[in-house]
Write an enzyme that holds these catalytic residues in place. Structure first.
Site, PDB file in Angstrom:
ATOM      1  N   GLY A 164       0.803  -1.205   0.027  1.00 17.28           N
ATOM      2  CA  GLY A 164       0.132  -0.232  -0.110  1.00 17.28           C
ATOM      3  C   GLY A 164       0.625   1.187   0.080  1.00 17.28           C
ATOM      4  O   GLY A 164       1.919   1.147  -0.264  1.00 17.28           O
ATOM      5  N   HIS A 190       4.168   1.436  -8.137  1.00 17.89           N
ATOM      6  CA  HIS A 190       3.277   0.337  -7.955  1.00 17.89           C
ATOM      7  C   HIS A 190       2.167   0.272  -9.047  1.00 17.89           C
ATOM      8  O   HIS A 190       2.195  -0.826  -9.771  1.00 17.89           O
ATOM      9  CB  HIS A 190       2.388   0.693  -6.536  1.00 17.89           C
ATOM     10  N   LYS A 243      13.404  -2.412  -8.179  1.00 16.94           N
ATOM     11  CA  LYS A 243      13.507  -1.400  -7.018  1.00 16.94           C
ATOM     12  C   LYS A 243      13.869  -2.407  -5.961  1.00 16.94           C
ATOM     13  O   LYS A 243      14.994  -2.119  -5.224  1.00 16.94           O
ATOM     14  CB  LYS A 243      12.359  -0.669  -6.561  1.00 16.94           C
ATOM     15  N   ILE A 261      10.672   3.074 -11.245  1.00 15.02           N
ATOM     16  CA  ILE A 261      10.348   4.054 -11.602  1.00 15.02           C
ATOM     17  C   ILE A 261      10.762   5.255 -10.741  1.00 15.02           C
ATOM     18  O   ILE A 261      10.873   4.957  -9.328  1.00 15.02           O
ATOM     19  CB  ILE A 261       8.682   4.133 -11.444  1.00 15.02           C
TER      20      ILE A 261
HETATM   21  P1  AMP Z   1       6.181  -2.377  -1.428  1.00 17.81           P
HETATM   22  O1  AMP Z   1       4.650  -1.921  -1.554  1.00 17.81           O
HETATM   23  O2  AMP Z   1       7.284  -1.520  -1.077  1.00 17.81           O
HETATM   24  O3  AMP Z   1       6.071  -4.026  -1.005  1.00 17.81           O
HETATM   25  O4  AMP Z   1       6.356  -2.778  -3.252  1.00 17.81           O
HETATM   26  C1  AMP Z   1       5.480  -3.506  -3.831  1.00 17.81           C
HETATM   27  C2  AMP Z   1       5.748  -3.631  -5.140  1.00 17.81           C
HETATM   28  O5  AMP Z   1       6.198  -2.624  -5.942  1.00 17.81           O
HETATM   29  C3  AMP Z   1       7.099  -4.538  -5.270  1.00 17.81           C
HETATM   30  O6  AMP Z   1       7.357  -5.474  -6.295  1.00 17.81           O
HETATM   31  C4  AMP Z   1       8.375  -3.458  -5.232  1.00 17.81           C
HETATM   32  O7  AMP Z   1       9.520  -3.751  -5.960  1.00 17.81           O
HETATM   33  C5  AMP Z   1       7.656  -2.618  -6.323  1.00 17.81           C
HETATM   34  N1  AMP Z   1       7.893  -1.024  -6.336  1.00 17.81           N
HETATM   35  C6  AMP Z   1       8.117  -0.362  -5.266  1.00 17.81           C
HETATM   36  N2  AMP Z   1       8.795   0.886  -5.602  1.00 17.81           N
HETATM   37  C7  AMP Z   1       8.882   0.653  -6.840  1.00 17.81           C
HETATM   38  C8  AMP Z   1       9.639   1.695  -8.001  1.00 17.81           C
HETATM   39  N3  AMP Z   1       9.765   2.663  -7.644  1.00 17.81           N
HETATM   40  N4  AMP Z   1       9.586   1.120  -9.206  1.00 17.81           N
HETATM   41  C9  AMP Z   1       9.064   0.070  -9.425  1.00 17.81           C
HETATM   42  N5  AMP Z   1       8.574  -0.694  -8.775  1.00 17.81           N
HETATM   43  C10 AMP Z   1       8.536  -0.536  -7.598  1.00 17.81           C
END
Ligand code: AMP
Length: 280
Positions: free
Chosen positions: A31, A37, A149, A176
């Site tokens: 979230g 995301h 990331k 991103i």
């Molecule tokens: P999180 O909510 O931080 O657990 O991230 C959920 C998913 O989004 C994971 O697969 C992360 O690697 C991806 N994610 C988070 N930040 C980025 C970003 N800046 N660019 C690409 N994917 C991202």
């Protein structure tokens, strides 16, 4: 877009989609959604018949209780963002739905979980493996989308799928960034104005370093990056390593025939940020 809160609810909704022949694309998140995301949601909607996004702040992957307490949460805002994308199901369970009993499983992720993040966040990747395996069991996706990331996490998820013998295809998506180069992260919200202004220095140094591979040995470049980031008074490097993308072992020679990724973790006040870049 349908919001589902229970384990039974998501199992049934996905089974129905499978019965009607749809491929299921899954984007697991914690979230506090941002464009990083949403890029995963778009990738899923381009290739899959049903797009499922989960929003669950997984307690078992937080080795620091204070980090878990402060982690940003905004379900209403997240749903508004997802409404604008092609999301079919949002799975937003409580802890009890994911862990009806405490999860005591230990996954053999060696040596991937011993290095970098694993060294500084003991137990973190076992918690990631617990939640991802449970989510895969409930959502039963054909394809799952993860961001590069969290590069080490992506490597570990691929290993996990092998250990569990799952058929799910794992797709790694590009990082991103904000226009100033800072990798998007839910934790960026926690930065003060001064810290936010300092944060792009991390990716600027990484980018510069990717151009210096002809001038220095890998180990010299590691020291160069650490020193350059630490020069900023608000930034404190926890680790920087240039590793291969399969076993995450340090690269010692640019001639090695492996894909090389420079991974960094930096403390900025109370916030800890990670980033990475490909080194040719
Ligand atoms: P999180 O909510 O931080 O657990 O991230 C959920 C998913 O989004 C994971 O697969 C992360 O690697 C991806 N994610 C988070 N930040 C980025 C970003 N800046 N660019 C690409 N994917 C991202």
């Amino acid at each position: 877009m349908k919001v589902i809160k229970t384990a039974d609810g998501i199992i049934q909704a996905v089974a129905e989609a499978h019965r009607s022949g749809l491929s299921v694309g899954f984007v697991p998140t914690m979230g506090a959604l941002h464009q990083g995301h949403l890029s995963l949601v778009r990738a899923a909607s381009e290739t899959c018949g049903l797009v499922v996004v989960s929003i669950f702040v997984n307690p078992t992957q937080f080795n620091d209780p204070e980090d878990l307490r402060r982690y940003p949460r905004d379900l209403e805002g997240d749903l508004r963002l997802l409404e604008k994308e092609r999301t079919d199901l949002v799975f937003a369970p409580d802890v009890k739905e994911i862990y009806p009993e405490p999860d005591t499983r230990i996954f053999d992720l060696h040596p991937l979980d011993q290095v970098m993040e694993g060294r500084f966040r003991p137990g973190h990747f076992n918690g990631v493996a617990q939640v991802v395996s449970r989510l895969f069991e409930l959502v039963n996706p054909d394809v799952a989308f993860f961001g590069r990331k969290d590069f080490q996490q992506l490597t570990i998820i691929r290993r996990l799928v092998g250990i569990l013998g799952l058929k799910v295809r794992i797709v790694g998506c590009p990082i991103i960034r904000e226009s100033d180069g800072l990798a998007m992260s839910s934790r960026n919200q926690l930065l003060s104005r001064e810290e936010r202004a300092a944060a792009p220095h991390i990716s600027q140094v990484l980018r510069e370093a990717t151009e210096l591979t002809g001038k220095m040995k890998p180990e010299e470049l590691v020291t160069w990056v650490t020193t350059a980031v630490n020069k900023h008074p608000l930034l404190q490097v926890e680790y920087f390593e240039i590793v291969d993308d399969e076993l995450l072992m340090p690269v010692t020679d640019w001639e090695q025939k492996v894909n090389k990724v420079g991974c960094i973790a930096v403390h900025l006040g109370k916030v800890r940020l990670i980033d990475n870049m490909v080194f040719a």
